[in-house]
Design an enzyme around this catalytic site. Structure first.
Site, PDB file in Angstrom:
ATOM      1  N   ASP A  34       0.849  -1.183   0.000  1.00  0.00           N
ATOM      2  CA  ASP A  34       0.000   0.000   0.000  1.00  0.00           C
ATOM      3  C   ASP A  34       0.893   1.244   0.000  1.00  0.00           C
ATOM      4  OD1 ASP A  34      -2.282   1.534   0.022  1.00  0.00           O
ATOM      5  OD2 ASP A  34      -3.223   0.426   1.649  1.00  0.00           O
ATOM      6  N   ALA A  35       0.293   2.399  -0.208  1.00  0.00           N
ATOM      7  CA  ALA A  35       1.066   3.629  -0.387  1.00  0.00           C
ATOM      8  C   ALA A  35       1.989   3.896   0.795  1.00  0.00           C
ATOM      9  CB  ALA A  35       0.116   4.808  -0.577  1.00  0.00           C
TER      10      ALA A  35
END
Length: 718
Positions: A253-254
């Site tokens: 994820d980011a």
């Protein structure tokens, strides 16, 4: 190990270490000119640059200006629509209609791929049992079976018959794993889950998604039992890749890799990246800068590195990127078609849940003077969280209502805003109500209050909206309430004052038209709640499939001040006192999972089984007749819950194992049948094995949890 083609093996053999690492990074929202240079430097994936032409330019740079000519993978969060915005995923779950969810995903895929998007970070299959967590809006609710079913449907819609199709995009099951159980309902917070709960709750929808062919799986931000998921080898590799045989891409994820530093398990970015890749991550979202490459390469096993690269290149191959990296710019879909609007309107209608209709005020009669009040009367904020800014906007309910009832005198007085602590407009709404035949109160939480990093500790209607509801109720004028929301809300302070209440969620581009369809009776609000609605925040987490306690409550508690009241002077009320309840709250939720009805009414015949006793590995057919007892065609949602009477572990009180949405004409009867076997009756051990124990199982069949009929089936000992 991922099956690898000769083309992919040949490319890996030619690649330098730097080129390999480049394929394992997706640049997080760069400027266009920066992204083009990063592609020249070897970056393998980018976020969508917002047009087919810009995407084609990225692909041209990758194919023509890099040494090996490997096309880039273009990703985007296509969560509930690209150009045509569908209802939020929680609302889609409320339809209990997987075929419809598949159609919506197929529509989103076609629109997205026409612009060059090949990879979506959806569906979210986290089990969400705490409505304080803002990301409940992005998933399918609290139930394992409903979530698994909708995940399978959405993946099928995204992928179509082949990932090479110009109408398909690669699906990502997220967030792996247990992200939906953060302590305190606070986003990104710690999770501590037992192996039993992981296997039977949180991992199960991912197992189903992998079996359904999910192209990628996204690691979650949280820890599980102290280990951050971006560095969790036991779950990313041992379970996901080895046990389940997942051969797709595991994406972070980011900034999830960088977050290993504040998590406190990595000294620096190189250490964080090395731990993540060693644990089983294949693509880092955000991209490790070039200065850590040498330190990273010194630690990462080359076999693991090549496996990650092979997974990424194989996904590009499956998408047909090597053969056709470009899209037809003239065919890009930039606005909804009439067919797309009809589909999303149908979805918004089918997601609406009728919570109550005590005075049968709905559908609205031919009232001459109608007041629309509340912030959603004129607001166009219907799209919901995770709606891209280039999606088609929604109109207002006031405009839609006026156009549909030109014969009526429709007044619009907002009364209050969404968030402001200002009640000065309530007096005007009350005055308008007294001059009206009926009032439609349009309230809720705006889209920005749900979604990522949008946890709430107070789940009541924000601002002074509750004051507006109570003020309208005091006028004595009949009124109905429509709630738009991205999560369950606390409505206990005013729900008893309102005769008729509909939950319309955030319904997307066609929300306003769908809400008016439901209010006027042109369509039935036949959705069901995909999450329990609590009476109080103090109840949370509250969900229907909770484990049995040794002292279950039969009534709510009472605050007491004397020993006589609490049973210390005799045994008569000891059993009532010492039970699992709150002293200051009624027993049970405000509205349970699966709750809802429509304007049509139904009765169910007695459930029937094809056999009363079965052996393990056998199944039984469960049938029930559904009769429409009203004068209008409508939909019923038949739900089947299993109760394991005696088991080796404390089982849930009930567990949804099957459902079907069925349309029945007025006065007609339809027979609905289900196959019940090992998957429905069993549970998973800590090692993932499915076991079905001998004994009696009660199958509860009905339109909701509180309206079921039981029938027993026995699994015999071998």
């Amino acid at each position: 190990m991922t099956p690898v083609s000769a083309r992919v093996r040949g490319l890996i053999a030619e690649m330098t270490d730097a080129e390999k690492l480049g394929q394992l990074q997706i640049v997080f929202r760069p400027r266009l000119e920066d992204a083009a240079q990063l592609i020249r430097d070897g970056i393998g994936s980018v976020f969508w640059p917002r047009s087919a032409a810009a995407t084609n330019e990225f692909q041209r740079v990758a194919v023509e200006e890099t040494r090996l000519g490997i096309p880039v993978l273009v990703g985007l969060d296509v969560v509930h629509g690209q150009r045509t915005i569908a209802p939020v995923p929680l609302a889609q779950a409320a339809t209990f209609d997987p075929a419809l969810v598949e159609e919506l995903a197929a529509l989103a895929a076609a629109e997205a791929r026409s612009g060059g998007v090949k990879w979506t970070f959806s569906p979210m299959v986290d089990i969400s049992r705490d409505p304080r967590w803002g990301r409940v809006v992005e998933g399918f609710g609290e139930d394992v079976h409903l979530t698994s079913t909708m995940a399978r449907a959405m993946i099928s819609g995204y992928h179509g018959s082949s990932l090479r199709s110009p109408r398909a995009i690669a699906a990502t099951a997220k967030h792996f794993v247990a992200y939906g159980q953060p302590e305190g309902g606070r986003d990104y917070n710690t999770v501590d889950a037992s192996e039993h709960r992981l296997r039977n709750v949180h991992l199960e929808p991912f197992r189903v998604a992998v079996a359904a062919g999910a192209a990628s799986v996204m690691a979650s931000f949280n820890t599980v039992a102290g280990r951050p998921m971006h560095a969790n080898h036991g779950l990313l590799t041992a379970v996901l890749k080895h046990e389940w045989g997942f051969d797709g891409v595991v994406v972070g994820d980011a900034e999830g890799v960088r977050n290993l530093i504040p998590h406190g398990i990595a000294e620096d970015l190189a250490d964080a990246a090395a731990q993540a890749y060693e644990a089983g991550l294949d693509v880092e979202m955000g991209g490790a800068p070039s200065e850590v490459r040498e330190a990273l390469l010194a630690r990462v096993d080359r076999t693991r590195l090549d496996d990650a690269v092979a997974r990424v290149l194989t996904l590009k191959e499956r998408l047909g990127l090597f053969d056709q990296p470009y899209v037809d710019e003239a065919a890009e879909i930039t606005a909804p078609t009439d067919e797309a609007l009809r589909l999303t309107r149908r979805a918004a209608v089918r997601s609406a849940v009728l919570l109550k209709n005590d005075d049968a005020l709905l559908p609205l009669a031919d009232h001459r003077r109608i007041l629309l009040t509340g912030p959603y009367a004129t607001s166009t904020d219907h799209l919901g969280a995770w709606s891209q800014p280039f999606g088609a906007p929604a109109g207002s309910i006031a405009d839609e209502f006026a156009s549909r009832r030109p014969d009526a005198e429709v007044s619009v007085v907002a009364g209050v805003d969404f968030l402001e602590d200002d009640d000065t407009g309530i007096a005007a709404a009350v005055e308008a109500a007294r001059d009206s035949d009926i009032v439609v109160l349009l309230v809720g939480e705006p889209s920005a209050l749900s979604g990522e990093a949008a946890s709430r500790s107070d789940l009541r209607l924000p601002g002074r909206q509750e004051d507006l509801v109570r003020a309208i109720a005091r006028t004595g004028v009949p009124f109905v309430v429509v709630i738009e929301t991205g999560r369950p809300l606390i409505v206990s302070d005013w729900i008893d004052l309102a005769p008729s209440v509909i939950v319309a969620w955030h319904g997307g581009t066609e929300a306003a038209g769908a809400i008016v369809d439901v209010l006027l009776g042109d369509a039935d609000p036949s959705g069901r709640l995909p999450m329990t609605w609590p009476r109080s925040v103090g109840q949370i987490p509250v969900y229907y499939a909770h484990e049995r306690t040794g002292r279950p409550a039969t009534t709510g508690g009472t605050l007491t001040t004397t020993t006589e009241d609490i049973g210390l002077h005799g045994p008569d009320n000891v059993q009532e006192k010492y039970t699992s309840k709150y002293l200051d709250l009624e027993l049970g939720p405000q509205f349970p999972f699966g709750h809802g009805s429509g304007y049509a009414t139904f009765s169910h015949g007695s459930p029937r089984l094809s056999a009363r006793r079965i052996a393990r590995d056998e199944s039984v057919t469960l049938s029930v007749d559904v009769t429409n007892t009203s004068t209008r065609t409508g939909d019923d949602v038949v739900q089947v819950y299993v109760e394991d009477v005696v088991a080796s572990i404390a089982p849930p009180v009930r567990r949804l194992v099957a459902f079907e949405r069925v349309t029945v004409e007025a006065g007609a009867t339809e027979r609905v049948s289900f196959r019940i076997g090992d998957e429905q009756l069993g549970f998973r051990l800590a090692d993932g094995r499915l076991v079905v124990e001998p004994g009696t199982f009660m199958l509860h069949v009905g339109s909701s949890l509180d309206r079921t009929q039981p029938v027993a089936v026995t699994v015999e000992r071998a």
